[in-house]
Write a protein that holds these residues in place. Structure first.
Motif, PDB file in Angstrom:
ATOM      1  N   LEU A   1      38.641 127.777  46.523  1.00 59.79           N
ATOM      2  CA  LEU A   1      39.046 127.107  47.758  1.00 59.79           C
ATOM      3  C   LEU A   1      38.789 125.607  47.683  1.00 59.79           C
ATOM      4  N   ALA A   2      37.647 125.215  47.102  1.00 58.25           N
ATOM      5  CA  ALA A   2      37.319 123.788  47.018  1.00 58.25           C
ATOM      6  C   ALA A   2      38.276 123.055  46.082  1.00 58.25           C
TER       7      ALA A   2
ATOM      8  N   ARG B   1      41.508 122.571  47.863  1.00 57.42           N
ATOM      9  CA  ARG B   1      41.340 121.586  48.921  1.00 57.42           C
ATOM     10  C   ARG B   1      41.346 120.166  48.357  1.00 57.42           C
TER      11      ARG B   1
ATOM     12  N   ILE C   1      44.997 119.258  47.101  1.00 56.61           N
ATOM     13  CA  ILE C   1      45.979 119.087  48.178  1.00 56.61           C
ATOM     14  C   ILE C   1      45.698 117.826  48.987  1.00 56.61           C
ATOM     15  N   ARG C   2      44.433 117.564  49.274  1.00 53.42           N
ATOM     16  CA  ARG C   2      44.076 116.432  50.137  1.00 53.42           C
ATOM     17  C   ARG C   2      43.860 115.138  49.361  1.00 53.42           C
ATOM     18  N   TYR C   3      43.914 115.161  48.048  1.00 56.15           N
ATOM     19  CA  TYR C   3      43.442 114.036  47.250  1.00 56.15           C
ATOM     20  C   TYR C   3      44.084 112.715  47.648  1.00 56.15           C
TER      21      TYR C   3
ATOM     22  N   SER D   1      35.399 114.475  53.857  1.00 49.90           N
ATOM     23  CA  SER D   1      36.839 114.731  53.779  1.00 49.90           C
ATOM     24  C   SER D   1      37.160 115.956  52.935  1.00 49.90           C
ATOM     25  N   PHE D   2      36.387 116.189  51.860  1.00 47.87           N
ATOM     26  CA  PHE D   2      36.643 117.337  50.994  1.00 47.87           C
ATOM     27  C   PHE D   2      35.832 118.567  51.404  1.00 47.87           C
ATOM     28  N   SER D   3      35.046 118.458  52.503  1.00 48.55           N
ATOM     29  CA  SER D   3      34.225 119.570  53.012  1.00 48.55           C
ATOM     30  C   SER D   3      33.268 120.089  51.945  1.00 48.55           C
TER      31      SER D   3
END
Length: 451
Positions: free
Chosen positions: A34-35, A38, A41-43, A114-116
């Motif tokens: 999941l990380a 994440r 996708i969000r980079y 931001s990356f949780s």
């Protein structure tokens, strides 16, 4: 459909239970996938929001205008590699022209949010390449050392860093160190891990424990010499200074500096000598340095000056002779008298557990990093074993040693008791061990023991 829903609920329940009770297992089973998704996708969006992008090159803008195409977007650092680990993710980035490694470090807290992720740290590998280490959970809450570590002579894995990497005590790189910590801060456990790691190596251990030997005497089978009072400590240190002089004479006799001797074969310390001639390296562990520096009368003051002078000489000159200092204490300040700050200047490695006052943290890190001082005084009392480790380069890390009971450390020392070398200079200070079932025997010099 009902079976699928039941299976989905079961998976979610298992994931929640693992995340609560076994975060390391949750990370390996669910979290790492999941990380990674994440981050990928969000980079681009995250880097732009954190100000870690650069405008497109002028030739790209000119080409877009000439071909009537949309203006290119700002470019984030290029991802060279994304590697999952047992505690998090390692992201290797290639910086764009005009970017600096400090920009990534300054934005680490925003990247964490931001990356949780639980934590984000960064370091520059080489010019233009930065490694970002992200942890998926609190690795210091329940320390689990990896099964395989990079051990080599005089390099001991003693703790885990907050980024999930192993913290090593490398005597070849950092010969002398200072460890501070208040009562019940975890300093003794850190010292046990250090002795347990050194027990399996070809090294002589010398202990100075002025609390009547209660900390180090249980590990005595692996010690070549032990002192439990300041008078014996002064004699042990004098013997080590004499050994240092003998080792230097041996190195000098083996240098043979002639025109036909290659530069790499010229001996400057014990590690340049052939294996058959190399003296055994010695690690000196001082459990409570303040007990060696305090005095109540003139006679004790003379002994105190003799001890501090010997420690300073060993700290200044002992590295090449293979003598390394590990100074521990609850308090280490200039109020301990002359020579203390000179000794501190030679102790490159610094480790501070929870301390009772800011002055103690300043003595450890005031000349290294103000941020490390702030981190040291913020260690909570319930987090025993948590510490700040730094060196004279200014870098520092949060670390925590795995809990090692006294029984575990004793068993390791007893298992490797055959590795305890007999050093002629220290033969008189070899601890006298009682036989099984015998009455306790005081820790005294062998030469003065009565039969």
């Amino acid at each position: 459909m009902t079976g699928f829903a039941v299976a989905l609920v079961l998976v979610v329940a298992i994931a929640g239970l693992l995340r609560w009770r076994r975060p390391a297992w949750y990370w390996l089973v669910f979290g790492v996938t999941l990380a990674a998704l994440r981050v990928l996708i969000r980079y681009g969006t995250v880097m732009d929001a954190c100000g870690l992008t650069v405008p497109p090159a002028r030739w790209r803008l000119a080409l877009a205008r000439a071909t009537n195409r949309p203006i290119p977007e700002s470019r984030p650092p290029r991802i060279l590699r994304l590697r999952p680990t047992r505690t998090g993710l390692i992201l290797r980035l290639k910086l764009r022209p005009g970017q600096d490694a400090f920009d990534i470090a300054a934005a680490s807290d925003r990247l964490r949010h931001s990356f949780s992720m639980y934590g984000v740290t960064s370091r520059e590998l080489r010019s233009g390449v930065v490694e970002v280490r992200m942890t998926g959970y609190d690795v210091l809450k329940r320390v689990q050392m990896p099964a395989a570590t990079e051990t080599r002579p005089m390099r001991v894995p003693v703790a885990l860093r907050e980024d999930g990497s192993v913290h090593y005590r490398d005597y070849r790189a950092i010969p002398h160190a200072l460890t501070l910590g208040a009562t019940e801060s975890g300093k003794s456990v850190y010292q046990r891990n250090l002795v347990a790691g050194l027990a399996s190596m070809d090294v002589a251990l010398v202990g100075i424990d002025c609390k009547q030997g209660v900390e180090l005497f249980p590990l005595a089978r692996r010690f070549s010499a032990l002192a439990d009072d300041p008078d014996t400590a002064a004699e042990v240190l004098d013997a080590l200074v004499a050994r240092m002089g003998d080792v230097y004479r041996l190195i000098r006799s083996q240098q043979r500096i002639t025109a036909d001797v290659p530069d790499a074969e010229i001996a400057a310390d014990i590690w340049d000598l052939p294996d058959g001639l190399r003296p055994t390296p010695v690690v000196v562990l001082v459990d409570e340095v303040a007990e060696l520096a305090l005095y109540a009368n003139k006679e004790e003051e003379k002994r105190r000056d003799r001890i501090i002078t010997a420690l300073v000489r060993l700290a200044q000159l002992g590295r090449a002779a293979g003598i390394y200092l590990e100074i521990c204490g609850q308090r280490f300040g200039s109020e301990l008298g002359k020579g203390i700050t000179m000794l501190r200047a030679q102790l490159t490695g610094r480790t501070a557990h929870r301390v009772n006052d800011e002055t103690s943290a300043n003595m450890a890190f005031g000349d290294i990093s103000p941020d490390a001082v702030l981190a040291a005084i913020q260690i909570p009392a319930e987090m025993r074993g948590l510490a700040i480790a730094g060196d004279s380069s200014g870098g520092w890390h949060r670390i925590r040693a795995p809990h090692t009971s006294l029984r575990q450390a004793v068993n390791l020392c007893n298992r490797h008791a055959d590795r305890t070398p007999d050093l002629p200079e220290l033969a008189a200070f070899r601890p006298i061990l009682p036989s099984s079932g015998a009455a306790p025997v005081p820790l005294v010099k062998a030469s003065s023991a009565t039969v």
